[in-house]
Design an enzyme around this catalytic site. Structure first.
Site, PDB file in Angstrom:
ATOM      1  N   VAL A 127       0.877  -1.172   0.000  1.00 18.73           N
ATOM      2  CA  VAL A 127       0.000   0.000   0.000  1.00 18.73           C
ATOM      3  C   VAL A 127       0.917   1.225   0.000  1.00 18.73           C
ATOM      4  CG1 VAL A 127      -1.823   1.247   1.190  1.00 18.73           C
ATOM      5  CG2 VAL A 127      -1.743  -1.257   1.309  1.00 18.73           C
ATOM      6  N   VAL A 129       1.423   5.458  -1.497  1.00 21.23           N
ATOM      7  CA  VAL A 129       0.937   6.677  -2.143  1.00 21.23           C
ATOM      8  C   VAL A 129       2.152   7.573  -2.333  1.00 21.23           C
ATOM      9  CG1 VAL A 129      -0.562   8.704  -1.964  1.00 21.23           C
ATOM     10  CG2 VAL A 129      -1.332   6.505  -1.048  1.00 21.23           C
ATOM     11  N   LEU A 138      -6.183   9.403  -1.527  1.00 19.41           N
ATOM     12  CA  LEU A 138      -5.945   8.351  -2.527  1.00 19.41           C
ATOM     13  C   LEU A 138      -5.703   6.992  -1.880  1.00 19.41           C
ATOM     14  CD1 LEU A 138      -3.717  10.235  -5.134  1.00 19.41           C
ATOM     15  CD2 LEU A 138      -6.186   9.821  -5.194  1.00 19.41           C
ATOM     16  N   GLU A 163       3.996  -0.699   9.004  1.00 25.42           N
ATOM     17  CA  GLU A 163       4.866  -0.054   9.969  1.00 25.42           C
ATOM     18  C   GLU A 163       4.022   0.487  11.112  1.00 25.42           C
ATOM     19  OE1 GLU A 163       7.563   2.747   8.324  1.00 25.42           O
ATOM     20  OE2 GLU A 163       8.658   1.206   7.246  1.00 25.42           O
ATOM     21  N   ARG A 165       3.845   3.171  12.680  1.00 27.42           N
ATOM     22  CA  ARG A 165       3.381   4.559  12.658  1.00 27.42           C
ATOM     23  C   ARG A 165       2.165   4.841  11.778  1.00 27.42           C
ATOM     24  NH1 ARG A 165       5.383   6.795   8.319  1.00 27.42           N
ATOM     25  NH2 ARG A 165       6.995   5.689   7.229  1.00 27.42           N
ATOM     26  N   TYR A 170      -5.176   2.595   9.026  1.00 29.52           N
ATOM     27  CA  TYR A 170      -5.911   1.356   8.794  1.00 29.52           C
ATOM     28  C   TYR A 170      -7.083   1.131   9.745  1.00 29.52           C
ATOM     29  CZ  TYR A 170      -2.110   0.265   5.630  1.00 29.52           C
ATOM     30  OH  TYR A 170      -1.214   0.304   4.601  1.00 29.52           O
TER      31      TYR A 170
END
Length: 196
Positions: A127, A129, A138, A163, A165, A170
């Protein structure tokens, strides 16, 4: 999974999709275990039409995806540079993928993919961007559609690695850390420390 970076050049207001929200902070291993009563998202935070009106195109195949440009996005968010042939092989073995192309440059600016058994389990990978396009929705647009695709096929266990941070990114999408006390494990090739 990683969605990180600093916006290097502010985007024109006409490209902003939503009011920017504070950057997410944490995630280790996250999982979502939907049940038969889990609703499949149908209302997106950003419609396909809104994305298109701002110069973005959603794509669901590797057709027209320039792997060198995708690799540039990977490197920009902190992934190591990858062999384009291995990227192609990984994508050919991917069950579901989504990427966003910025029409003006014809380059990918957001990407996510999932692999799995096609029935019960899926893992979301890569994932990303582009840092210049972060904070405008986005990543959320890609994740909402990827989750919808997996859930619509009845896949009931969706996991991802991330990660610490970026947990805040999510969680609103339905992911939780260590659901029901379940912990993830990863095989490690690091040398083991000898006990003295």
């Amino acid at each position: 999974m990683l969605v990180r970076g600093i916006i290097s050049t502010p985007l024109p207001t006409s490209l902003r999709l939503t009011t920017p929200t504070p950057r997410p902070k944490n995630v280790v291993v996250s999982a979502q275990t939907p049940t038969s009563t889990t609703p499949i998202p149908t209302n997106y935070s950003i419609s396909d039409q809104a994305l298109e009106s701002r110069g973005f195109v959603l794509r669901r195949t590797i057709d027209d995806l320039n792997l060198d440009h995708l690799n540039t996005v990977f490197v920009a968010v902190g992934f190591p540079k990858r062999d384009p042939q291995k990227i192609r092989l990984a994508l050919e073995n991917t069950d579901s993928l989504l990427w966003v192309e910025y029409k003006k440059t014809q380059r990918p600016v957001a990407f996510a993919r999932a692999t799995g058994d096609g029935v019960f389990n899926a893992i979301i990978w890569d994932v990303v961007v582009d840092p210049s396009f972060q904070g405008i929705g986005l990543g959320k647009a890609v994740m909402e559609r990827l989750l919808e695709d997996l859930l619509s096929r009845g896949i009931c266990n969706i996991a991802l690695y991330s990660e610490p941070r970026v947990l805040g990114f999510y969680r609103p999408l339905g992911f939780v850390s260590d659901p029901d006390g379940i912990r993830g494990m990863v095989y490690s090739t690091k040398p083991k420390m000898k006990k003295k």
